[in-house]
Design an enzyme around this catalytic site. Structure first.
Site, PDB file in Angstrom:
ATOM      1  N   ARG A 166     -30.459  -0.225   1.466  1.00 60.70           N
ATOM      2  CA  ARG A 166     -30.412  -0.894   0.165  1.00 60.70           C
ATOM      3  C   ARG A 166     -31.396  -0.251  -0.802  1.00 60.70           C
ATOM      4  O   ARG A 166     -32.549   0.001  -0.457  1.00 60.70           O
ATOM      5  CB  ARG A 166     -30.791  -2.354   0.385  1.00 60.70           C
ATOM      6  CG  ARG A 166     -30.876  -3.252  -0.827  1.00 60.70           C
ATOM      7  CD  ARG A 166     -31.283  -4.633  -0.295  1.00 60.70           C
ATOM      8  NE  ARG A 166     -31.383  -5.650  -1.303  1.00 60.70           N
ATOM      9  CZ  ARG A 166     -32.457  -5.854  -2.053  1.00 60.70           C
ATOM     10  NH1 ARG A 166     -33.495  -5.070  -1.946  1.00 60.70           N
ATOM     11  NH2 ARG A 166     -32.471  -6.849  -2.917  1.00 60.70           N
ATOM     12  N   HIS A 222     -28.406 -15.825  -4.797  1.00 60.02           N
ATOM     13  CA  HIS A 222     -29.540 -15.309  -5.573  1.00 60.02           C
ATOM     14  C   HIS A 222     -29.134 -14.078  -6.367  1.00 60.02           C
ATOM     15  O   HIS A 222     -28.112 -13.449  -6.122  1.00 60.02           O
ATOM     16  CB  HIS A 222     -30.705 -14.948  -4.645  1.00 60.02           C
ATOM     17  CG  HIS A 222     -30.411 -13.798  -3.721  1.00 60.02           C
ATOM     18  ND1 HIS A 222     -29.576 -13.899  -2.631  1.00 60.02           N
ATOM     19  CD2 HIS A 222     -30.847 -12.513  -3.737  1.00 60.02           C
ATOM     20  CE1 HIS A 222     -29.511 -12.731  -2.013  1.00 60.02           C
ATOM     21  NE2 HIS A 222     -30.263 -11.868  -2.661  1.00 60.02           N
ATOM     22  N   HIS A 278     -25.407 -13.176  -5.468  1.00 58.50           N
ATOM     23  CA  HIS A 278     -24.727 -12.801  -4.222  1.00 58.50           C
ATOM     24  C   HIS A 278     -25.301 -13.572  -3.047  1.00 58.50           C
ATOM     25  O   HIS A 278     -26.365 -14.204  -3.156  1.00 58.50           O
ATOM     26  CB  HIS A 278     -24.781 -11.292  -3.986  1.00 58.50           C
ATOM     27  CG  HIS A 278     -26.158 -10.733  -3.918  1.00 58.50           C
ATOM     28  ND1 HIS A 278     -26.932 -10.508  -5.031  1.00 58.50           N
ATOM     29  CD2 HIS A 278     -26.926 -10.362  -2.862  1.00 58.50           C
ATOM     30  CE1 HIS A 278     -28.100 -10.014  -4.674  1.00 58.50           C
ATOM     31  NE2 HIS A 278     -28.134  -9.930  -3.344  1.00 58.50           N
ATOM     32  N   ASP A 324     -31.083 -10.479  -7.295  1.00 58.91           N
ATOM     33  CA  ASP A 324     -32.231  -9.805  -6.701  1.00 58.91           C
ATOM     34  C   ASP A 324     -33.462  -9.820  -7.605  1.00 58.91           C
ATOM     35  O   ASP A 324     -33.389  -9.435  -8.772  1.00 58.91           O
ATOM     36  CB  ASP A 324     -31.879  -8.357  -6.323  1.00 58.91           C
ATOM     37  CG  ASP A 324     -30.985  -8.328  -5.090  1.00 58.91           C
ATOM     38  OD1 ASP A 324     -31.109  -9.224  -4.228  1.00 58.91           O
ATOM     39  OD2 ASP A 324     -30.142  -7.414  -4.998  1.00 58.91           O
TER      40      ASP A 324
HETATM   41  C1  SIN Z   1     -29.208  -8.700  -0.311  1.00 60.65           C
HETATM   42  O1  SIN Z   1     -29.365  -9.864  -0.627  1.00 60.65           O
HETATM   43  O2  SIN Z   1     -29.592  -7.776  -1.018  1.00 60.65           O
HETATM   44  C2  SIN Z   1     -28.503  -8.357   0.993  1.00 60.65           C
HETATM   45  C3  SIN Z   1     -27.061  -8.710   0.953  1.00 60.65           C
HETATM   46  C4  SIN Z   1     -26.376  -8.473   2.262  1.00 60.65           C
HETATM   47  O3  SIN Z   1     -27.030  -8.156   3.270  1.00 60.65           O
HETATM   48  O4  SIN Z   1     -25.158  -8.619   2.305  1.00 60.65           O
END
Ligand code: SIN
Length: 279
Positions: free
Chosen positions: A270, A97, A255, A99
């Protein structure tokens, strides 16, 4: 600041800089230049608490809007991405995805800081969506450029979605709701506002259709584009250590949080940075 490419395709590891130290304008510009070039930057051996993490993020832009997840108390723009060792439910971020691509103005960048990581596993993988576009034939590029794709959070955060109901066993407080069913169209090929390069802007988690196509055409083409984007030569993978901060350009990457660390704990902070309407 020392920059070492992670792979032949993209991504770079950055060392010999302390991001807590109150960066000069020159240092910020050097980071921004490296970010434009490498797309994913992995800063090692950083020593952030939440306040200093916020200060660093704000030196690069404004906070983005984070829906559906209850933030860290007293820090409305910081989310704790946490998985306890005994957790078994769906893993946050474990699907390709970009974000919040369902937002009108999806985040420009995401910053993820590792507090505790498994001894083995828990890596994050990335695709490079510039390369995904550039490695298509001229004919396919012409077909795609000018099309719009439909994004929605419904399958993840809608009432029947993966995170649609509060899970008392989850250590992340994720609360999907009806607002997730909204659909948002974006150009299928977007132009990066800084580099001017074109990138393929679709992802398997949130992109559900291509406008002005039959459902059969749209599904077949999206399936091809998802598979094309994640071919191994267009990816990089980040191995985390406590104190690693990874920052990715959300406009031109996808990612995937890899779910291979059952029995271990992983804790990250995050922050997303506000972006613009894709065009
Ligand atoms: C995310 O998708 O923002 C998290 C990625 C992760 O936990 O590695």
């Amino acid at each position: 600041m020392r920059i070492k490419p992670l792979t032949g395709a993209f991504g770079a590891e950055v060392t010999e800089i302390d991001l807590r130290s109150g960066l000069s304008g020159k240092q910020i510009r050097a980071i921004e230049t490296a970010f434009s070039e490498h797309v994913v930057l992995v800063f090692r051996d950083q020593d952030f608490d939440i306040d200093s993490f916020e200060v660093f993020a704000q030196s690069l832009g404004h906070f983005g809007d984070t829906p559906f997840i209850t933030p860290v108390e007293g820090h409305p723009n910081v989310v704790r991405v946490l998985r306890e060792r005994d957790e078994e439910g769906p893993l946050f971020g474990s699907g390709w995805h970009s974000d919040w691509s369902f937002q009108t103005k999806p985040p420009s960048a995401t910053l993820l800081y590792a507090v505790e990581v498994p001894d083995e596993g828990g890596d994050t993988a990335y695709t490079n969506q510039y390369l995904a576009f550039e490695t298509l034939s001229d004919s396919m590029q012409k077909l795609l450029d000018g099309l719009s794709a439909v994004h929605t959070a419904e399958r993840s955060y809608g009432p029947g979605g993966t995170f649609g109901r509060p899970d008392p066993d989850s250590s992340m407080n994720i609360r999907g709701d009806e607002s997730a069913v909204v659909r948002q169209a974006h150009p299928l090929v977007r132009t990066h506002p800084v580099t001017g390069r074109k990138a393929l802007y679709v992802n398997e988690v949130y992109t559900v259709a291509i406008e002005n196509m039959t459902s059969a055409e749209s599904s077949a083409l999206l399936k091809f584009l998802f598979e094309h984007s994640r071919q191994i030569g267009l990816t990089c993978r980040v191995r985390w250590r406590p104190g690693t901060l990874t920052m990715w350009d959300n406009r031109v990457t996808q990612h995937f949080a890899i779910n291979d660390y059952s029995g271990s704990r992983r804790e990250m902070y995050r922050i997303t940075l506000a972006g613009e309407k894709p065009n």
